[in-house]
Design a protein around this motif. Sequence first.
Motif, mmCIF file in Angstrom:
data_model
loop_
_atom_site.group_PDB
_atom_site.id
_atom_site.type_symbol
_atom_site.label_atom_id
_atom_site.label_comp_id
_atom_site.label_asym_id
_atom_site.label_seq_id
_atom_site.Cartn_x
_atom_site.Cartn_y
_atom_site.Cartn_z
ATOM 1 N N GLN A 158 3.623 20.572 -13.441
ATOM 2 C CA GLN A 158 2.958 21.056 -14.650
ATOM 3 C C GLN A 158 2.061 22.253 -14.343
ATOM 4 O OE1 GLN A 158 0.892 17.668 -16.225
ATOM 5 N NE2 GLN A 158 2.753 16.611 -16.857
ATOM 6 N N LEU A 159 1.333 22.164 -13.208
ATOM 7 C CA LEU A 159 0.433 23.260 -12.845
ATOM 8 C C LEU A 159 1.206 24.526 -12.499
ATOM 9 C CD1 LEU A 159 -2.184 21.310 -10.699
ATOM 10 C CD2 LEU A 159 -2.549 22.357 -12.947
ATOM 11 N N VAL A 160 2.351 24.355 -11.852
ATOM 12 C CA VAL A 160 3.194 25.525 -11.560
ATOM 13 C C VAL A 160 3.646 26.183 -12.864
ATOM 14 C CG1 VAL A 160 5.424 26.251 -10.628
ATOM 15 C CG2 VAL A 160 3.959 24.746 -9.296
ATOM 16 N N ALA A 161 4.023 25.353 -13.840
ATOM 17 C CA ALA A 161 4.431 25.890 -15.138
ATOM 18 C C ALA A 161 3.268 26.592 -15.823
ATOM 19 C CB ALA A 161 4.971 24.763 -16.028
ATOM 20 N N GLN A 162 2.053 25.988 -15.739
ATOM 21 C CA GLN A 162 0.880 26.620 -16.339
ATOM 22 C C GLN A 162 0.548 27.935 -15.639
ATOM 23 O OE1 GLN A 162 -2.251 23.729 -16.193
ATOM 24 N NE2 GLN A 162 -1.455 22.527 -17.898
ATOM 25 N N GLN A 163 0.647 27.923 -14.303
ATOM 26 C CA GLN A 163 0.361 29.147 -13.563
ATOM 27 C C GLN A 163 1.338 30.256 -13.955
ATOM 28 O OE1 GLN A 163 1.124 29.128 -9.300
ATOM 29 N NE2 GLN A 163 -0.813 30.154 -8.930
ATOM 30 N N LEU A 164 2.610 29.886 -14.080
ATOM 31 C CA LEU A 164 3.607 30.869 -14.489
ATOM 32 C C LEU A 164 3.305 31.398 -15.880
ATOM 33 C CD1 LEU A 164 6.254 32.367 -13.972
ATOM 34 C CD2 LEU A 164 7.479 30.367 -14.844
ATOM 35 N N ALA A 165 2.926 30.466 -16.795
ATOM 36 C CA ALA A 165 2.597 30.889 -18.158
ATOM 37 C C ALA A 165 1.375 31.800 -18.170
ATOM 38 C CB ALA A 165 2.357 29.662 -19.041
ATOM 39 N N ALA A 166 0.364 31.465 -17.323
ATOM 40 C CA ALA A 166 -0.835 32.292 -17.262
ATOM 41 C C ALA A 166 -0.510 33.687 -16.725
ATOM 42 C CB ALA A 166 -1.890 31.616 -16.379
ATOM 43 N N GLU A 167 0.339 33.733 -15.714
ATOM 44 C CA GLU A 167 0.726 35.040 -15.166
ATOM 45 C C GLU A 167 1.503 35.848 -16.200
ATOM 46 O OE1 GLU A 167 2.907 33.996 -11.717
ATOM 47 O OE2 GLU A 167 1.130 33.613 -10.471
ATOM 48 N N ALA A 217 0.836 -1.208 0.000
ATOM 49 C CA ALA A 217 0.000 0.000 0.000
ATOM 50 C C ALA A 217 0.868 1.254 0.000
ATOM 51 C CB ALA A 217 -0.926 -0.005 1.213
ATOM 52 N N GLN A 218 1.967 1.187 0.738
ATOM 53 C CA GLN A 218 2.884 2.332 0.772
ATOM 54 C C GLN A 218 3.502 2.579 -0.596
ATOM 55 O OE1 GLN A 218 6.427 1.798 3.122
ATOM 56 N NE2 GLN A 218 6.451 3.922 3.774
ATOM 57 N N ALA A 219 3.885 1.501 -1.297
ATOM 58 C CA ALA A 219 4.459 1.646 -2.636
ATOM 59 C C ALA A 219 3.441 2.246 -3.597
ATOM 60 C CB ALA A 219 4.929 0.290 -3.148
ATOM 61 N N GLN A 220 2.174 1.824 -3.480
ATOM 62 C CA GLN A 220 1.130 2.371 -4.341
ATOM 63 C C GLN A 220 0.918 3.858 -4.042
ATOM 64 O OE1 GLN A 220 -2.591 0.343 -3.998
ATOM 65 N NE2 GLN A 220 -3.598 1.511 -5.606
ATOM 66 N N ALA A 221 0.886 4.210 -2.769
ATOM 67 C CA ALA A 221 0.713 5.624 -2.399
ATOM 68 C C ALA A 221 1.892 6.465 -2.873
ATOM 69 C CB ALA A 221 0.543 5.747 -0.884
ATOM 70 N N GLN A 222 3.102 5.907 -2.806
ATOM 71 C CA GLN A 222 4.278 6.637 -3.275
ATOM 72 C C GLN A 222 4.213 6.864 -4.785
ATOM 73 O OE1 GLN A 222 7.349 4.077 -1.732
ATOM 74 N NE2 GLN A 222 7.665 5.332 0.099
ATOM 75 N N ALA A 223 3.691 5.870 -5.517
ATOM 76 C CA ALA A 223 3.526 6.044 -6.963
ATOM 77 C C ALA A 223 2.507 7.132 -7.259
ATOM 78 C CB ALA A 223 3.096 4.724 -7.609
ATOM 79 N N GLN A 224 1.401 7.146 -6.493
ATOM 80 C CA GLN A 224 0.400 8.198 -6.661
ATOM 81 C C GLN A 224 0.994 9.564 -6.317
ATOM 82 O OE1 GLN A 224 -2.822 6.940 -4.174
ATOM 83 N NE2 GLN A 224 -3.596 5.435 -5.637
ATOM 84 N N LEU A 225 1.787 9.603 -5.257
ATOM 85 C CA LEU A 225 2.413 10.872 -4.865
ATOM 86 C C LEU A 225 3.355 11.369 -5.952
ATOM 87 C CD1 LEU A 225 2.917 13.051 -2.754
ATOM 88 C CD2 LEU A 225 4.656 11.578 -1.736
ATOM 89 N N ALA A 226 4.110 10.466 -6.574
ATOM 90 C CA ALA A 226 5.003 10.868 -7.662
ATOM 91 C C ALA A 226 4.203 11.456 -8.815
ATOM 92 C CB ALA A 226 5.819 9.667 -8.133
ATOM 93 N N SER A 227 3.046 10.828 -9.122
ATOM 94 C CA SER A 227 2.189 11.353 -10.190
ATOM 95 C C SER A 227 1.650 12.732 -9.838
ATOM 96 C CB SER A 227 1.030 10.379 -10.443
ATOM 97 O OG SER A 227 0.141 10.898 -11.410
ATOM 98 N N VAL A 228 1.215 12.892 -8.570
ATOM 99 C CA VAL A 228 0.681 14.197 -8.136
ATOM 100 C C VAL A 228 1.785 15.251 -8.152
ATOM 101 C CG1 VAL A 228 -0.312 15.454 -6.192
ATOM 102 C CG2 VAL A 228 -1.195 13.201 -6.803
ATOM 103 N N ASN A 229 2.991 14.891 -7.722
ATOM 104 C CA ASN A 229 4.103 15.850 -7.758
ATOM 105 C C ASN A 229 4.411 16.276 -9.181
ATOM 106 O OD1 ASN A 229 4.510 15.983 -4.997
ATOM 107 N ND2 ASN A 229 5.921 14.260 -4.962
ATOM 108 N N SER A 230 4.322 15.335 -10.128
ATOM 109 C CA SER A 230 4.521 15.682 -11.538
ATOM 110 C C SER A 230 3.434 16.637 -12.010
ATOM 111 C CB SER A 230 4.513 14.402 -12.386
ATOM 112 O OG SER A 230 4.614 14.720 -13.764
ATOM 113 N N GLN A 231 2.189 16.372 -11.564
ATOM 114 C CA GLN A 231 1.084 17.259 -11.913
ATOM 115 C C GLN A 231 1.296 18.647 -11.320
ATOM 116 O OE1 GLN A 231 -2.701 15.932 -10.449
ATOM 117 N NE2 GLN A 231 -3.862 17.503 -11.492
ATOM 118 N N ILE A 232 1.801 18.697 -10.087
ATOM 119 C CA ILE A 232 2.061 19.998 -9.445
ATOM 120 C C ILE A 232 3.087 20.793 -10.256
ATOM 121 C CG2 ILE A 232 3.153 21.065 -7.430
ATOM 122 C CD1 ILE A 232 1.787 18.943 -5.721
#
Length: 426
Positions: free
Chosen positions: A201-210, A184-199
Amino acid sequence: MRWKTLVTTTVATAIATFAVATPNVTPADATTQLSQAKAEAAQLTAQISKLDQQAQAAMNTYDQLQLKLATTKSQIATLQGQIVRREADVARLKAKVASEAVNIFTQAGASSSVISIAKGTPNDAAIIQTDVTAATANQEAAVAAYVTAKQALELQQASLRSAMSDLATQSAQAQSAAQAAQNAQAQAQAQLASVNSQIQQLVAQQLAAEQAAQAQAAAAAAQREAAALAAAQAQQARAAQDSAPTPAVVVSPSGGSAPAPTPTSPSGYVNPLADTQILQVERIDQGVDYLCNGPITALGAGRIVSTYEGGWPNGVFLDYQLTSGPAAGDYVYVAEDVVPTVAVGQAVSAGQQIATCFPGSDGIETGWAAPGGIGEAYAGYAGQWNNSNSTAFGLNFSQLLSALGAPGGIVYGPVVGSLPAGWPGW
């Protein structure tokens, strides 16, 4: 007069650059999505920490059970040795009992105990039987004690084996729980890695929007600067013409007035409404209003400056700058119930289709646009429009359309305002 091409080109280039650079995500959307992603990452991090604690606790339990198992196995081995020794002792005692019995039979006369008994009872058989019975009872009591001790050891061994079995079951359960927590910990870590990657991307989008918002603000500032420069140039031109004769005044049916420029041949221009299937003329206001259906063309060669402006009905304000003819450098707009068929920055020729009008509730409006491509009619920009009158710029554009073969608009209310010095008449 003609506004400087350099100013309008700079503003148009800024608008076109901003249109290309603006991302699909607004700053507000990017901020919201980023906050949600960060919250999800925090939840996953807490979950991973909790699962780590569970896995560690299960492993500690497993280690403790393994230690108990090892201790129990050692105790069982010790007891097994003791049992083996007890069995050997019993065997020796039994052999000794048998041996002593034989000795009594074979050496009965030499034993002091036998002589003592023989004096009271001269029966040799009775004497021998008494000695054998006494010796046997003593030895069998010792054997019985050893057997009892062996049985106690065997019971203890059985109890330890049962405890070892329970410990093995608990150990397997603890190991399974630890493995489940780790999975379960390995699965959560994989999800966290995906969310961190999304973050990221969102930071880059926010910067581009600004950055896009900053570019939009810069473009708007450039437009205002260009408009202010154009107004200043117009004021200078009017001041230069103060000594010139005042142009004649054209009085509208309602009593309003507007200057009547010297008529100019619309050479190089074409009727932009010639290809429409339905065309119904309406009033003159900031421009000329029509109800129409069909293609609308450019009245002269030019370049598209804008196609949409949110402040107009349907959000459409197609604005292009003429590059030839008597009005070269000036801007023309078509707005409201039209669908643009061109793109910003595109060069067009006289008679080329730039939009399609449709018979909507607002109709269309076409006329002179404010300098600099700022998404506004020149009449409104110059303060001639109060929502209930015709304007000098609207009347002038109606005269141009009439000169090109289109029906001119209907004057209503006072014709407010005047045209800049040098503006072409038709």
